[in-house]
Write an enzyme that holds these catalytic residues in place. Sequence first.
Site, short mmCIF file in Angstrom:
data_model
loop_
_atom_site.label_atom_id
_atom_site.label_comp_id
_atom_site.label_asym_id
_atom_site.label_seq_id
_atom_site.Cartn_x
_atom_site.Cartn_y
_atom_site.Cartn_z
N LYS A 1 -8.20 13.40 17.71
CA LYS A 1 -8.13 13.26 16.25
C LYS A 1 -7.97 11.79 15.89
CE LYS A 1 -5.09 13.33 12.96
NZ LYS A 1 -5.71 12.31 12.07
N GLU B 1 3.38 7.04 22.35
CA GLU B 1 3.40 5.58 22.23
C GLU B 1 3.72 5.29 20.78
OE1 GLU B 1 3.14 2.19 21.55
OE2 GLU B 1 0.96 2.21 21.66
N CYS C 1 2.10 -2.44 17.34
CA CYS C 1 3.35 -1.75 17.64
C CYS C 1 4.29 -2.67 18.44
CB CYS C 1 3.08 -0.47 18.42
SG CYS C 1 1.94 -0.72 19.77
N GLU D 1 10.47 -1.52 11.47
CA GLU D 1 9.13 -1.99 11.81
C GLU D 1 8.38 -2.22 10.49
OE1 GLU D 1 6.57 0.89 13.74
OE2 GLU D 1 5.85 -0.66 15.10
N1 NAD Z 1 2.73 2.32 17.89
C1 NAD Z 1 1.59 2.12 17.28
O1 NAD Z 1 0.59 1.76 17.92
C2 NAD Z 1 1.46 2.37 15.83
C3 NAD Z 1 0.19 2.46 15.27
C4 NAD Z 1 0.05 2.73 13.92
C5 NAD Z 1 1.18 2.90 13.15
N2 NAD Z 1 2.40 2.75 13.69
C6 NAD Z 1 3.61 2.93 12.88
O2 NAD Z 1 3.44 4.03 12.04
C7 NAD Z 1 3.68 3.66 10.68
C8 NAD Z 1 2.83 4.44 9.74
O3 NAD Z 1 1.49 4.41 10.17
P1 NAD Z 1 0.66 5.76 10.18
O4 NAD Z 1 0.87 6.43 8.86
O5 NAD Z 1 -0.76 5.55 10.57
O6 NAD Z 1 1.34 6.48 11.41
P2 NAD Z 1 1.36 8.00 11.66
O7 NAD Z 1 2.29 8.25 12.75
O8 NAD Z 1 1.59 8.69 10.38
O9 NAD Z 1 -0.15 8.32 12.11
C9 NAD Z 1 -0.64 8.23 13.44
C10 NAD Z 1 -1.54 9.41 13.71
O10 NAD Z 1 -0.77 10.61 13.61
C11 NAD Z 1 -1.38 11.52 12.70
N3 NAD Z 1 -0.33 12.32 12.07
C12 NAD Z 1 0.38 12.04 10.96
N4 NAD Z 1 1.22 13.06 10.67
C13 NAD Z 1 1.04 14.01 11.61
C14 NAD Z 1 1.60 15.29 11.85
N5 NAD Z 1 2.52 15.83 11.04
N6 NAD Z 1 1.18 16.01 12.92
C15 NAD Z 1 0.25 15.49 13.75
N7 NAD Z 1 -0.34 14.30 13.56
C16 NAD Z 1 0.05 13.55 12.51
C17 NAD Z 1 -2.15 10.63 11.75
O11 NAD Z 1 -3.15 11.35 11.08
C18 NAD Z 1 -2.68 9.57 12.70
O12 NAD Z 1 -3.83 10.06 13.36
C19 NAD Z 1 3.40 2.18 10.67
O13 NAD Z 1 4.05 1.52 9.63
C20 NAD Z 1 3.93 1.78 12.00
O14 NAD Z 1 5.31 1.67 11.91
C21 NAD Z 1 2.57 2.52 15.02
#
Ligand code: NAD
Length: 515
Positions: free
Chosen positions: A206, A282, A316, A413
Site C-alpha cells: 500500500k 520503521e 525519519c 518529530e
Molecule cells: N519513519 C519514517 O520514515 C516516516 C515517514 C513518514 C512519516 N513519518 C512520521 O509520520 C508523521 C505523519 O506522516 P504520515 O501521516 O504519512 O504517517 P502515517 O504513519 O500516518 O502514514 C504512513 C503510512 O501508513 C498508512 N496508515 C495511516 N493510518 C493507518 C492505519 N490506521 N492503518 C494502516 N495504515 C495506516 C498511511 O496511509 C501511509 O501509507 C510524520 O510527521 C512523521 O513524524 C515517519
Amino acid sequence: MFSAAVDRLRKHGNYSTAAAIDQEPINPSVSINYTQLLIDGKFVPAVSGKTFPTLDPRTEDVIAHVAEGEAEDVNLAVAAARKAFDEGPWPRMTAYERSRIMLRFADLLEKHNDAIAELETWDNGKPYEQAAKIEIPMVVRLFRYYAGWADKIHGLTVPADGPHHVQTLHEPIGVAGQIIPWNFPLLMYAWKLGPALACGNTIILKTAEQTPLSAMFASKLLYEAGLPQGVLNVISGYGPTAGAALASHMDVDKLAFTGSTETGKIVLELAARSNLKPVTLELGGKSPFIVCEDADVDQAVELAHFALFFNQGQCCCAGSRTYVHESVYDEFVEKAKARALRRIVGDPFKNGIEQGPQIDTEQFEKILGYIRSGVESGATLETGGDRLGSKGYYVQPTVFSNVKDDMLIAKDEIFGPVQSILKFRDLDEVIKRANSTRYGLAAGVFTQNIDTANTLTRALRVGTVWINCFDVFDAAIPFGGYKMSGQGREKGIYGLNNYLQIKAVVTPIKKASWL
Ligand SMILES: NC(=O)c1ccc[n+]([C@@H]2O[C@H](COP(=O)([O-])OP(=O)(O)OC[C@H]3O[C@@H](n4cnc5c(N)ncnc54)[C@H](O)[C@@H]3O)[C@@H](O)[C@H]2O)c1
C-alpha cells in the site's frame, strides 16, 4: 550514499545566494499513465469506483485522480497474492531465475530513471536532481543487491544430541503486506520489495496517499521484467481504510510498516488482534547530532545542516537535536544561521535547488505550529520562521538556538526544515540527554578524537551511529530503530530474516555409527 552524492551535487550548484520561489512552476514532461490499482498483474479501478486526487506540493493543483482502494480491493489483492504463493511459479522457481527477473527489473528502472524521478519530484516536491541522481540509482542498486542474495539463502545442518540428522530450511514467509510512507516513495518501495522478492514471497503493497504515482510506474516495469502474475499487488488508498484492511487481514502472513510511531502502534495492534502476523516497524525519530569541542566548526556546521535539512527535513533519521559543545557553541550558531540563509529554496525541478516544498498542507501547518511553539517556549529564532512565497507548501529554512530539552521542538518529530541547537558541557551529560527520548533511530557524532567516538558509539541507544558523516545509506547496511523508533532491521543481510520462515527437519539415522 546520500551524503557523498549530495556533495557532488553541491559542487555543481550555485549556493551563494538564496533564490526566490518561482511564480511559474516548471512543467514536467512525464505523462501519467498508471493511476489504477495493480491486482493480479492487471491495472483495475477500485471496486467502489472511487478515486482521490494526488496534489502537486508546489502549487496545490491536482496532478491526477488515482483509484481509491479499500477493504474489498485489499481482499482481491490478498487473494491474488495468496494464489500466486500457493499455486504460482514464484516460490517454486530456482532462486537464480528469481534473481534474473530482479536484475532485469533493475535494468528497466535504470533505463526509465529520469521519468521516474520526474514523477517522484512532481508528487513529493523533492529536488529533481536528488531524485534523479541519488534516489532512483539507490533503488536500482538495492534491487541488484537483493537479486544477489536470492541464491545465497542457506539453511544449516544442526549437530543435535541423539541419532538424528537435523537441518533447517529457510523458506519464504508467504504473503507479505507492506505499508509505506511518502517521504522517499520509491526508496521505501525498494526497501520493502527487495528482500521480500529475493526470498520468494508474494506481496500486497500500500502506497502513501500523498505519493501513489512512482510505485505504479515501477511495478509495471517489474511485470515487464517477467514477474509471474499476482506476485506483486499495489493498492493506492488511505490508511484507516486500505492500510488497516491489510494490517488486519487473516490471510496476510507478515506485515512491514514504515511511518509514524502512532500508526505503528495501530498496525501492530491490528496484526495482533487478527492472525498474530509478525510485524516489522520503521517509525519516527528525534536523532541527536553531537558536535564535540574538538570539531572543525565549518565542517560540523555543513554536516549538521545536511543532517537536518536534507529532503525538506522530512527524514525519519533527521539530526533534529543539534547538541554543540559550549566552547564552540556561539561560533556554531552564527555559522549555522548563515548556512541556513544561503539555502536555496524553490521549484524542485530547477537545477541547483536544495529545498522544495513540504509534502502537504497537514505537514506544512504542523511545522509552522512547531515554529510558533519554539518562539513561545523561549528559544531564540535565529532565522526563518515562516512560509516562503504565497502558494505551495514552502517553508523558510529555520534555525533555533538556546533550545532546552523540555521544549516541544526538542522532543517531538517536526519533520520539517527546523534546526534546534542545544548547548552541552561534557560527554556524560550529552549522552544522558541524547538518550533521554522515546526514540532511538540514529545519531551523528562529530569529533576528531577516537576515544570520544568510541564512547559515544557504545553509549548511544540508537540503531545507527554516523561518525563524521550522516545519512550514509547503502543496500548492505542495516537500518532500524531502538525503543519507539521501531522493531527489526531493514536492508542488508538482516532484512532477509523478516521474510523467511525457518523450518527444522529431523530425520532418524538408522546406522548411528557415523554421528
Ligand atoms: N519513519 C519514517 O520514515 C516516516 C515517514 C513518514 C512519516 N513519518 C512520521 O509520520 C508523521 C505523519 O506522516 P504520515 O501521516 O504519512 O504517517 P502515517 O504513519 O500516518 O502514514 C504512513 C503510512 O501508513 C498508512 N496508515 C495511516 N493510518 C493507518 C492505519 N490506521 N492503518 C494502516 N495504515 C495506516 C498511511 O496511509 C501511509 O501509507 C510524520 O510527521 C512523521 O513524524 C515517519
